[in-house]
Motif scaffolding. Structure first.
Motif, PDB file in Angstrom:
ATOM      1  N   ILE A 154       0.812  -1.222   0.000  1.00  0.00           N
ATOM      2  CA  ILE A 154       0.000   0.000   0.000  1.00  0.00           C
ATOM      3  C   ILE A 154       0.845   1.272   0.000  1.00  0.00           C
ATOM      4  N   ALA A 155       2.154   1.155   0.142  1.00  0.00           N
ATOM      5  CA  ALA A 155       3.042   2.320   0.057  1.00  0.00           C
ATOM      6  C   ALA A 155       4.399   1.850  -0.461  1.00  0.00           C
ATOM      7  N   GLY A 156       5.023   2.676  -1.269  1.00  0.00           N
ATOM      8  CA  GLY A 156       6.267   2.290  -1.909  1.00  0.00           C
ATOM      9  C   GLY A 156       6.005   1.484  -3.176  1.00  0.00           C
ATOM     10  N   ILE A 157       7.036   1.335  -3.964  1.00  0.00           N
ATOM     11  CA  ILE A 157       6.972   0.540  -5.192  1.00  0.00           C
ATOM     12  C   ILE A 157       7.840  -0.694  -4.987  1.00  0.00           C
ATOM     13  N   LYS A 158       7.239  -1.853  -5.111  1.00  0.00           N
ATOM     14  CA  LYS A 158       7.939  -3.100  -4.818  1.00  0.00           C
ATOM     15  C   LYS A 158       9.205  -3.231  -5.661  1.00  0.00           C
ATOM     16  N   ASP A 159      10.278  -3.550  -4.963  1.00  0.00           N
ATOM     17  CA  ASP A 159      11.600  -3.782  -5.579  1.00  0.00           C
ATOM     18  C   ASP A 159      12.131  -2.551  -6.295  1.00  0.00           C
ATOM     19  N   SER A 160      11.660  -1.375  -5.911  1.00  0.00           N
ATOM     20  CA  SER A 160      12.136  -0.145  -6.544  1.00  0.00           C
ATOM     21  C   SER A 160      12.299   0.938  -5.491  1.00  0.00           C
ATOM     22  N   LYS A 161      13.464   1.003  -4.865  1.00  0.00           N
ATOM     23  CA  LYS A 161      13.695   2.022  -3.852  1.00  0.00           C
ATOM     24  C   LYS A 161      13.976   3.364  -4.520  1.00  0.00           C
ATOM     25  N   GLY A 162      13.631   4.442  -3.833  1.00  0.00           N
ATOM     26  CA  GLY A 162      13.857   5.774  -4.376  1.00  0.00           C
ATOM     27  C   GLY A 162      13.358   6.835  -3.424  1.00  0.00           C
ATOM     28  N   SER A 163      13.403   8.093  -3.884  1.00  0.00           N
ATOM     29  CA  SER A 163      13.059   9.220  -3.022  1.00  0.00           C
ATOM     30  C   SER A 163      11.873  10.036  -3.531  1.00  0.00           C
ATOM     31  N   SER A 164      11.186   9.552  -4.553  1.00  0.00           N
ATOM     32  CA  SER A 164       9.987  10.263  -5.012  1.00  0.00           C
ATOM     33  C   SER A 164       8.882  10.102  -3.969  1.00  0.00           C
ATOM     34  N   ASN A 165       7.763  10.802  -4.199  1.00  0.00           N
ATOM     35  CA  ASN A 165       6.684  10.725  -3.210  1.00  0.00           C
ATOM     36  C   ASN A 165       5.935   9.404  -3.249  1.00  0.00           C
ATOM     37  N   THR A 166       6.237   8.561  -4.224  1.00  0.00           N
ATOM     38  CA  THR A 166       5.622   7.223  -4.278  1.00  0.00           C
ATOM     39  C   THR A 166       6.616   6.121  -3.942  1.00  0.00           C
ATOM     40  N   GLN A 167       7.844   6.483  -3.618  1.00  0.00           N
ATOM     41  CA  GLN A 167       8.885   5.499  -3.318  1.00  0.00           C
ATOM     42  C   GLN A 167       9.359   5.608  -1.871  1.00  0.00           C
ATOM     43  N   LEU A 168      10.008   4.535  -1.426  1.00  0.00           N
ATOM     44  CA  LEU A 168      10.633   4.482  -0.102  1.00  0.00           C
ATOM     45  C   LEU A 168      12.016   3.872  -0.237  1.00  0.00           C
ATOM     46  N   ASP A 169      12.848   4.120   0.769  1.00  0.00           N
ATOM     47  CA  ASP A 169      14.185   3.529   0.796  1.00  0.00           C
ATOM     48  C   ASP A 169      14.450   3.008   2.212  1.00  0.00           C
ATOM     49  N   HIS A 170      14.307   1.708   2.371  1.00  0.00           N
ATOM     50  CA  HIS A 170      14.447   1.057   3.675  1.00  0.00           C
ATOM     51  C   HIS A 170      13.432   1.596   4.701  1.00  0.00           C
ATOM     52  N   PRO A 171      12.142   1.457   4.427  1.00  0.00           N
ATOM     53  CA  PRO A 171      11.127   1.898   5.401  1.00  0.00           C
ATOM     54  C   PRO A 171      11.305   1.167   6.724  1.00  0.00           C
ATOM     55  N   GLN A 172      11.059   1.881   7.812  1.00  0.00           N
ATOM     56  CA  GLN A 172      11.286   1.332   9.152  1.00  0.00           C
ATOM     57  C   GLN A 172       9.998   1.300   9.974  1.00  0.00           C
ATOM     58  N   GLY A 173       9.692   2.388  10.672  1.00  0.00           N
ATOM     59  CA  GLY A 173       8.520   2.416  11.527  1.00  0.00           C
ATOM     60  C   GLY A 173       7.236   2.676  10.761  1.00  0.00           C
ATOM     61  N   VAL A 174       6.112   2.147  11.282  1.00  0.00           N
ATOM     62  CA  VAL A 174       4.802   2.385  10.684  1.00  0.00           C
ATOM     63  C   VAL A 174       3.774   2.573  11.791  1.00  0.00           C
ATOM     64  N   TYR A 175       2.863   3.532  11.556  1.00  0.00           N
ATOM     65  CA  TYR A 175       1.794   3.808  12.518  1.00  0.00           C
ATOM     66  C   TYR A 175       0.578   4.270  11.722  1.00  0.00           C
ATOM     67  N   VAL A 176      -0.622   3.800  12.131  1.00  0.00           N
ATOM     68  CA  VAL A 176      -1.866   4.187  11.471  1.00  0.00           C
ATOM     69  C   VAL A 176      -2.801   4.778  12.517  1.00  0.00           C
ATOM     70  N   ASP A 177      -3.277   6.013  12.272  1.00  0.00           N
ATOM     71  CA  ASP A 177      -4.142   6.646  13.262  1.00  0.00           C
ATOM     72  C   ASP A 177      -5.590   6.195  13.092  1.00  0.00           C
ATOM     73  N   THR A 178      -6.479   6.711  13.929  1.00  0.00           N
ATOM     74  CA  THR A 178      -7.867   6.251  13.934  1.00  0.00           C
ATOM     75  C   THR A 178      -8.647   6.700  12.703  1.00  0.00           C
ATOM     76  N   ASN A 179      -8.079   7.635  11.947  1.00  0.00           N
ATOM     77  CA  ASN A 179      -8.712   8.080  10.707  1.00  0.00           C
ATOM     78  C   ASN A 179      -8.231   7.286   9.494  1.00  0.00           C
ATOM     79  N   GLY A 180      -7.306   6.370   9.733  1.00  0.00           N
ATOM     80  CA  GLY A 180      -6.760   5.582   8.636  1.00  0.00           C
ATOM     81  C   GLY A 180      -5.567   6.217   7.955  1.00  0.00           C
ATOM     82  N   THR A 181      -5.095   7.339   8.486  1.00  0.00           N
ATOM     83  CA  THR A 181      -3.899   7.977   7.942  1.00  0.00           C
ATOM     84  C   THR A 181      -2.663   7.215   8.411  1.00  0.00           C
TER      85      THR A 181
END
Length: 402
Positions: A154-181
């Motif tokens: 649901i976030a990042g592009i599989k097997d494609s790391k990067g710094s655009s707003n749709t990419q991630l590079d070694h994502p670490q922590g994750v948190y989801v608030d009560t609004n689903g954000t």
């Protein structure tokens, strides 16, 4: 009060035969008798009082040639008042101290290497949906719905790391608030991304993308994250700056944050990794000190901390030592669960105890249902079943609460 009047009238007429009770009289005769009764009446009065729980009135009148009238009245009043106050106090007992905190030591694999790679952190929302960061090679965040067997990126592009707003590079922590954000710490991009309404395009709310540093508007290798109950602030483990940072969840890239723990020297925090903060249970931060091999309790605003698990700077595998701890969670009793990464186990510390109890893993690296290989993250569902990201085995393990 009861009043009884008895009137007896005897009328004797010598020249007329005595009239029996069966003799019929005309209305005029009855009137004459009544007049005579009024002359010869000799009243008798009887009074009685009865008290009971009822109020009743009884009246009867009998008239014959020999006339008799009886009036009986019974009156009573009872007032009864009952007042009762009950105060009940329920005392809950910490299950950790009674030995009732037990999990199956054999894990169930819910995601394996056919779907995920090196899984890091895990978050479970109120619907028991799992969110899992996958560091490399996937570089995405997975979502696994309750009872589902297949995860979705649901976030990042599989097997494609990067710094655009749709990419991630070694994502670490994750948190989801009560609004689903959803919030994700993007380690090598030195930023935290915010995903609104299920969007796969992230908004940078902390740090400067691809620009690490120690200024208040910069991050350096962010790890795990959490929000406060108001969801107004996000707390970020700024690992290589040896500090915990606070930003508004509505911040934008380049905004200054606030240092809430550490930041002075590595004596207190030495590459911190995990973070737990829940003011409704405790106003303190609980932080895993990765290179300090310990867990720290830090009161916001304080200049120093308290070591509550492990021995600072000392590695080991016995019940009082840790080796590169990462994930951390606490329950409402302040029992603490620590992912002891290099000991390949999960340790439970009952409240105020510095002696750990191994509840998952054996202390030896392995890929069997009872062993772990470099675990990193921990979370609990609504039934207190435990989930561990088993980094080295490229899988997510579920340990059932017994």
């Amino acid at each position: 009060m009861c009043i009884i009047f008895t009137i007896i009238v005897l009328v004797i007429i010598i020249t007329v035969p005595i009239v029996t009770a069966k003799t019929k009289k005309t209305n005029s005769e009855k009137t004459s008798i009544t007049e005579e009764m009024e002359v010869t009446t000799e009243p008798t009065t009887t009074t009685s009082t009865t008290t009971s729980t009822t109020i009743s009135t009884t009246s009867s009148t009998t008239i014959s040639t020999t006339s008799s009238t009886t009036i009986s009245t019974t009156s009573s009043t009872t007032i009864s008042t009952t007042s009762s106050t009950t105060i009940s106090t329920t005392t809950t007992i910490n299950p950790c101290t009674t030995g009732n905190y037990v999990w199956n030591t054999s894990g169930i694999t819910i995601l394996d290497s056919s779907q995920v790679t090196h899984v890091v952190d895990i978050y479970i929302d109120s619907n028991n949906t799992l969110y899992i960061t996958d560091e490399i090679a996937s570089t995405v965040v997975w979502r696994l719905l309750k009872n589902a067997t297949s995860a979705t990126a649901i976030a990042g592009i599989k097997d494609s790391k990067g710094s655009s707003n749709t990419q991630l590079d070694h994502p670490q922590g994750v948190y989801v608030d009560t609004n689903g954000t959803m919030y994700v710490s993007d380690h090598y991009n030195h930023r935290v991304q915010k995903y609104i309404n299920g969007s796969n395009s992230g908004i940078t709310i902390a740090g400067l993308s691809e620009s690490r540093g120690s200024s208040l508007n910069q991050l350096n290798g962010p790890r795990y994250i959490t929000l406060d109950p108001t969801q107004a602030y996000i707390y970020i483990v700024d690992s290589y700056n040896h500090r915990i940072m606070r930003y508004s969840t509505n911040s934008t890239s380049g905004n200054n944050g606030t240092v809430v723990a550490g930041g002075n020297t590595i004596i207190s925090l030495n590459q911190p990794w995990g973070l737990w903060y829940q003011p409704s249970v405790s106003s303190d931060f609980f932080i895993t000190n990765y290179l300090g091999h310990s867990v720290i309790r830090w009161t916001p605003g304080a200049s120093s901390s308290t070591f509550i698990a492990g021995v600072p700077g000392t590695t080991g595998s016995n019940s009082t030592l840790l080796n590169n701890p990462m994930g951390i969670k606490l329950d409402k009793y302040l029992n603490m669960f620590v992912v002891d990464q290099n000991n390949h186990r999960v340790q439970m510390f009952c409240a105020n105890s510095r002696t750990g109890i191994t509840i998952a893993g054996t202390g030896v690296s392995g890929g069997t249902p009872t062993t772990l290989n470099g675990p990193r993250g921990i979370a609990f569902d609504s039934n207190m079943n435990m989930y561990i990201t088993d980094f080295g085995n490229k899988r997510v393990q579920k340990f059932l609460k017994l």
